[in-house]
Design a protein around this motif. Structure first.
Motif, mmCIF file in Angstrom:
data_model
loop_
_atom_site.group_PDB
_atom_site.id
_atom_site.type_symbol
_atom_site.label_atom_id
_atom_site.label_comp_id
_atom_site.label_asym_id
_atom_site.label_seq_id
_atom_site.Cartn_x
_atom_site.Cartn_y
_atom_site.Cartn_z
ATOM 1 N N LYS A 135 53.507 56.398 81.473
ATOM 2 C CA LYS A 135 54.173 56.660 80.195
ATOM 3 C C LYS A 135 55.483 55.871 80.104
ATOM 4 O O LYS A 135 55.810 55.318 79.054
ATOM 5 N N ALA A 136 56.229 55.814 81.214
ATOM 6 C CA ALA A 136 57.482 55.050 81.221
ATOM 7 C C ALA A 136 57.202 53.573 80.953
ATOM 8 O O ALA A 136 57.919 52.926 80.182
ATOM 9 N N GLY A 137 56.156 53.043 81.557
ATOM 10 C CA GLY A 137 55.782 51.649 81.324
ATOM 11 C C GLY A 137 55.396 51.407 79.874
ATOM 12 O O GLY A 137 55.770 50.385 79.282
ATOM 13 N N SER A 138 54.673 52.354 79.284
ATOM 14 C CA SER A 138 54.284 52.186 77.878
ATOM 15 C C SER A 138 55.486 52.332 76.944
ATOM 16 O O SER A 138 55.562 51.642 75.913
ATOM 17 N N GLU A 139 56.450 53.192 77.297
ATOM 18 C CA GLU A 139 57.673 53.322 76.483
ATOM 19 C C GLU A 139 58.492 52.035 76.521
ATOM 20 O O GLU A 139 59.042 51.608 75.514
ATOM 21 N N ILE A 140 58.556 51.411 77.685
ATOM 22 C CA ILE A 140 59.262 50.136 77.812
ATOM 23 C C ILE A 140 58.558 49.078 76.966
ATOM 24 O O ILE A 140 59.194 48.296 76.267
ATOM 25 N N ALA A 141 57.228 49.079 77.012
ATOM 26 C CA ALA A 141 56.455 48.115 76.213
ATOM 27 C C ALA A 141 56.651 48.367 74.713
ATOM 28 O O ALA A 141 56.747 47.418 73.934
ATOM 29 N N LYS A 142 56.730 49.634 74.298
ATOM 30 C CA LYS A 142 56.955 49.962 72.877
ATOM 31 C C LYS A 142 58.298 49.428 72.389
ATOM 32 O O LYS A 142 58.441 49.069 71.226
ATOM 33 N N GLN A 143 59.272 49.394 73.291
ATOM 34 C CA GLN A 143 60.605 48.896 72.927
ATOM 35 C C GLN A 143 60.687 47.366 73.037
ATOM 36 O O GLN A 143 61.759 46.796 72.880
ATOM 37 N N GLY A 144 59.569 46.720 73.344
ATOM 38 C CA GLY A 144 59.544 45.266 73.418
ATOM 39 C C GLY A 144 59.810 44.708 74.798
ATOM 40 O O GLY A 144 60.045 43.512 74.948
ATOM 41 N N GLY A 145 59.758 45.536 75.820
ATOM 42 C CA GLY A 145 60.022 45.079 77.184
ATOM 43 C C GLY A 145 58.746 44.861 77.971
ATOM 44 O O GLY A 145 57.652 45.193 77.516
ATOM 45 N N THR A 146 58.891 44.303 79.148
ATOM 46 C CA THR A 146 57.759 44.112 80.056
ATOM 47 C C THR A 146 58.160 44.595 81.446
ATOM 48 O O THR A 146 59.213 44.228 81.954
ATOM 49 N N VAL A 147 57.309 45.403 82.038
ATOM 50 C CA VAL A 147 57.565 45.945 83.375
ATOM 51 C C VAL A 147 57.164 44.900 84.411
ATOM 52 O O VAL A 147 56.056 44.367 84.361
#
Length: 135
Positions: free
Chosen positions: A25-37
């Motif tokens: 979920k944290a990875g998907s939240e970062i992706a939603k904000q335009g980031g990449t893990v």
């Protein structure tokens, strides 16, 4: 985009499956904000120095990701009311340290090399440095 490191401290009462779901979920939240893990590391259960939210220990997860600086506050807001998350700390990741050696430092500043090497190799380096400062 800047590189960030986030430290998630989750409740110790979570199972492995629940923790894995929170990491995804944290990875998907970062992706939603335009980031990449770039990396996610489970650091395991760590006992706190003093109780945090009436808990004695927590499950630590470190994530390294790229994100625009303007989206960091939005990421914090998404986790503000998550009861399983005890602490979230996000910092700008340090750039990789260049290997430095005394020889490389001596080439950059030849005047300080002799004094530093004598102090570094002396078992009484502090005493030697004080004596050199007096003379």
């Amino acid at each position: 985009m800047k590189k960030y490191e986030a430290l998630f401290v989750f409740s110790n009462a979570m199972s492995d499956e629940q923790l894995e779901a929170k990491i995804e979920k944290a990875g998907s939240e970062i992706a939603k904000q335009g980031g990449t893990v770039q990396a996610a590391t489970r650091m395991g259960r760590i006992t706190f120095a003093r109780p945090l939210a009436k808990k004695e220990a927590g499950l630590y997860v470190q994530m390294v990701f790229l994100m625009e600086p303007s989206a960091i506050n939005a990421l914090h807001e998404r986790y503000r009311h998550d009861e399983d998350l005890l602490r979230l700390q996000i910092v700008v990741a340090k750039p990789p340290a260049e290997e430095s050696s005394p020889a490389a430092a001596d080439q950059a500043n030849p005047d300080s090399g002799a004094k530093r090497s004598r102090v570094a190799h002396s078992s009484t380096g502090a005493k030697l440095a004080k004596e050199e400062g007096k003379s």
